[in-house]
Design a protein around this motif. Sequence first.
Motif, PDB file in Angstrom:
ATOM      1  N   TRP A   1       0.835  -1.203   0.000  1.00  0.00           N
ATOM      2  CA  TRP A   1       0.000   0.000   0.000  1.00  0.00           C
ATOM      3  C   TRP A   1       0.870   1.254   0.000  1.00  0.00           C
ATOM      4  N   LEU A   2       1.924   1.256   0.803  1.00  0.00           N
ATOM      5  CA  LEU A   2       2.810   2.420   0.860  1.00  0.00           C
ATOM      6  C   LEU A   2       3.551   2.628  -0.463  1.00  0.00           C
ATOM      7  N   VAL A   3       3.933   1.553  -1.119  1.00  0.00           N
ATOM      8  CA  VAL A   3       4.622   1.673  -2.404  1.00  0.00           C
ATOM      9  C   VAL A   3       3.713   2.323  -3.443  1.00  0.00           C
ATOM     10  N   HIS A   4       2.453   1.907  -3.489  1.00  0.00           N
ATOM     11  CA  HIS A   4       1.537   2.497  -4.458  1.00  0.00           C
ATOM     12  C   HIS A   4       1.209   3.946  -4.100  1.00  0.00           C
ATOM     13  N   ALA A   5       1.109   4.251  -2.815  1.00  0.00           N
ATOM     14  CA  ALA A   5       0.897   5.644  -2.415  1.00  0.00           C
ATOM     15  C   ALA A   5       2.106   6.508  -2.800  1.00  0.00           C
ATOM     16  N   PHE A   6       3.294   5.985  -2.590  1.00  0.00           N
ATOM     17  CA  PHE A   6       4.503   6.715  -2.962  1.00  0.00           C
ATOM     18  C   PHE A   6       4.555   6.949  -4.468  1.00  0.00           C
ATOM     19  N   TRP A   7       4.171   5.948  -5.244  1.00  0.00           N
ATOM     20  CA  TRP A   7       4.190   6.097  -6.702  1.00  0.00           C
ATOM     21  C   TRP A   7       3.195   7.171  -7.153  1.00  0.00           C
ATOM     22  N   TRP A   8       2.034   7.238  -6.515  1.00  0.00           N
ATOM     23  CA  TRP A   8       1.058   8.270  -6.871  1.00  0.00           C
ATOM     24  C   TRP A   8       1.597   9.661  -6.532  1.00  0.00           C
ATOM     25  N   LEU A   9       2.240   9.784  -5.386  1.00  0.00           N
ATOM     26  CA  LEU A   9       2.813  11.074  -5.007  1.00  0.00           C
ATOM     27  C   LEU A   9       3.934  11.484  -5.963  1.00  0.00           C
ATOM     28  N   ILE A  10       4.766  10.525  -6.363  1.00  0.00           N
ATOM     29  CA  ILE A  10       5.858  10.828  -7.284  1.00  0.00           C
ATOM     30  C   ILE A  10       5.309  11.309  -8.622  1.00  0.00           C
ATOM     31  N   ARG A  11       4.303  10.633  -9.126  1.00  0.00           N
ATOM     32  CA  ARG A  11       3.740  11.037 -10.415  1.00  0.00           C
ATOM     33  C   ARG A  11       3.075  12.411 -10.341  1.00  0.00           C
ATOM     34  N   ARG A  12       2.535  12.754  -9.188  1.00  0.00           N
ATOM     35  CA  ARG A  12       1.802  14.012  -9.069  1.00  0.00           C
ATOM     36  C   ARG A  12       2.709  15.204  -8.788  1.00  0.00           C
ATOM     37  N   TYR A  13       3.739  14.987  -7.965  1.00  0.00           N
ATOM     38  CA  TYR A  13       4.513  16.134  -7.480  1.00  0.00           C
ATOM     39  C   TYR A  13       5.979  16.113  -7.899  1.00  0.00           C
ATOM     40  N   ALA A  14       6.470  15.036  -8.473  1.00  0.00           N
ATOM     41  CA  ALA A  14       7.891  14.972  -8.842  1.00  0.00           C
ATOM     42  C   ALA A  14       8.007  14.366 -10.226  1.00  0.00           C
ATOM     43  N   ASN A  15       8.088  15.213 -11.239  1.00  0.00           N
ATOM     44  CA  ASN A  15       8.157  14.737 -12.620  1.00  0.00           C
ATOM     45  C   ASN A  15       9.576  14.654 -13.159  1.00  0.00           C
ATOM     46  N   GLY A  16      10.578  14.917 -12.327  1.00  0.00           N
ATOM     47  CA  GLY A  16      11.947  14.903 -12.807  1.00  0.00           C
ATOM     48  C   GLY A  16      12.641  13.588 -12.531  1.00  0.00           C
ATOM     49  N   GLU A  17      13.836  13.685 -11.970  1.00  0.00           N
ATOM     50  CA  GLU A  17      14.652  12.501 -11.731  1.00  0.00           C
ATOM     51  C   GLU A  17      14.014  11.496 -10.773  1.00  0.00           C
ATOM     52  N   PRO A  18      13.327  11.924  -9.686  1.00  0.00           N
ATOM     53  CA  PRO A  18      12.692  10.915  -8.818  1.00  0.00           C
ATOM     54  C   PRO A  18      11.707  10.025  -9.560  1.00  0.00           C
ATOM     55  N   ARG A  19      10.946  10.612 -10.481  1.00  0.00           N
ATOM     56  CA  ARG A  19       9.993   9.784 -11.228  1.00  0.00           C
ATOM     57  C   ARG A  19      10.713   8.839 -12.178  1.00  0.00           C
ATOM     58  N   ILE A  20      11.791   9.313 -12.807  1.00  0.00           N
ATOM     59  CA  ILE A  20      12.535   8.445 -13.721  1.00  0.00           C
ATOM     60  C   ILE A  20      13.120   7.255 -12.977  1.00  0.00           C
ATOM     61  N   VAL A  21      13.705   7.532 -11.812  1.00  0.00           N
ATOM     62  CA  VAL A  21      14.277   6.441 -11.014  1.00  0.00           C
ATOM     63  C   VAL A  21      13.190   5.479 -10.544  1.00  0.00           C
ATOM     64  N   SER A  22      12.053   6.011 -10.106  1.00  0.00           N
ATOM     65  CA  SER A  22      10.951   5.146  -9.670  1.00  0.00           C
ATOM     66  C   SER A  22      10.424   4.297 -10.816  1.00  0.00           C
ATOM     67  N   GLU A  23      10.356   4.896 -12.009  1.00  0.00           N
ATOM     68  CA  GLU A  23       9.912   4.134 -13.182  1.00  0.00           C
ATOM     69  C   GLU A  23      10.892   3.004 -13.498  1.00  0.00           C
ATOM     70  N   MET A  24      12.176   3.270 -13.384  1.00  0.00           N
ATOM     71  CA  MET A  24      13.175   2.235 -13.625  1.00  0.00           C
ATOM     72  C   MET A  24      13.054   1.110 -12.608  1.00  0.00           C
ATOM     73  N   ILE A  25      12.832   1.459 -11.337  1.00  0.00           N
ATOM     74  CA  ILE A  25      12.680   0.423 -10.306  1.00  0.00           C
ATOM     75  C   ILE A  25      11.431  -0.412 -10.571  1.00  0.00           C
ATOM     76  N   GLY A  26      10.338   0.262 -10.979  1.00  0.00           N
ATOM     77  CA  GLY A  26       9.125  -0.492 -11.308  1.00  0.00           C
ATOM     78  C   GLY A  26       9.332  -1.442 -12.469  1.00  0.00           C
ATOM     79  N   ASN A  27      10.065  -1.001 -13.495  1.00  0.00           N
ATOM     80  CA  ASN A  27      10.373  -1.891 -14.618  1.00  0.00           C
ATOM     81  C   ASN A  27      11.226  -3.073 -14.178  1.00  0.00           C
ATOM     82  N   LEU A  28      12.197  -2.808 -13.300  1.00  0.00           N
ATOM     83  CA  LEU A  28      13.033  -3.897 -12.792  1.00  0.00           C
ATOM     84  C   LEU A  28      12.216  -4.922 -12.036  1.00  0.00           C
TER      85      LEU A  28
END
Length: 457
Positions: free
Chosen positions: A243-270
Amino acid sequence: MSVPTPRSAPDERPPAESRPEPRESASAGYPPSPFAGLGRGFDAALLRGVNNITRRALGPYQTAIVRIGFAFTMLLYLVREWPNRGLLYGPDSPWSYDLASRFVEDTGAFTPLLWSDSALWFEFVYHLAILACVALLVGWRTRASSMLFMIGVLAVQNRSVFMGDGGDNVIHLMAMYLVLTRCGQVWSLDARRRARRAAAGVPATRDPVGVAIWAVLGAALLLAIVTGSLDSLVWSLFFGGMWLVHAFWWLIRRYANGEPRIVSEMIGNLVHNAALLVIMFEVCIIYATAGWYKIQGSRWQDGTAVFYPLNLDYFNAWPELSELIAGSGLLVLALSYGTVFAQVVFPFALLNRRAKNVLLVILVGEHLGIALLLGLPFFSLAMIAMDAVFLPTAFLLWLGGRVSWATAPLTRLAGRRRPASQAAQPVGAATEPAQHEAQREARQAAEPAPPAGAERP
């Protein structure tokens, strides 16, 4: 007497053209070393591999067909056993509430059906599992529906552990693996919704329905922990962490469109690609262990193993057909040896695309024969859904095209009933961007890596 200093003699060395070659270059006439440039080649291959597993989620169509296959299998099973649900998994089960509670305490298994012995609670959980199967089948909110699907599968299977035919173990494992995959990239209502919202220019983070769903799930999880229903530390950490991981992903997509989102996207792909690799490895383990254990059996060695289940009343779904097959010694021998050969060779056949496809056809035919002759349809459906992870993308695209052609009348009918502003876009068109993106990425992955310092156009 002083000795005069001699004048420096002129350079009498031969010119550079006539000097002898140094000793280390004496092997210039030999072919170059096979290890020359190995480091650069390895670095380039490593870079391509890292790019492939981090910049995209691999196998979108394979994970989608696995999702559809297992959701359909479990849905069919729950609906078929709906009249007998109370006897199999409910208050009337021979595996009583006390026996199941002691088993869960000893093994640490998870099942919400043991949170209460109320018949009303059993009906709620059982029908929630059916709804989760439907939602996962059509790909509606696959993040949440995959979690609910896993909870439903664990709920019924851990309530009565002796109800199953072998396919339940496969569904049990795959339900947990699907939670970690992005199985709704294509062939899902999620993909259609993303395409429509992107065409309309609506931000992906503007999703009140998704926020409401995860808020309800979070409240239910908190209530289960506070009341002591969920008293397992391991499962509490797992569900809370998800639940916390999905909440964190929603916050990243909403408020951090730079490097944090890119890194999170890479981790999700991994995570997705690792789960996909585990699913493939699981298939290989199942077939390899089944094949090598069969080799050790005397009935499989002499080629008569298939004869015996065909003559058991418990597995005799079509007596006339079973009797016809069992009466042919040559056919029994071919089926027995062919089964062992296909299961043992399959992990090695993955090294060759054509051999893998041929063995997939053989294994699917074997499971269809088991479903028809031995009366084990859910086992066969689970195994076929598991094998689908190795189906080639070209075949899956062809299959999707045939399904779209068959459902075209329903699509046109739905288009007439929608408002005029939306009727121009067919229902299946939402998946086309995802298909084009997957095809483009596949072509890019097949292209050779550019030389160092060069830029890809």
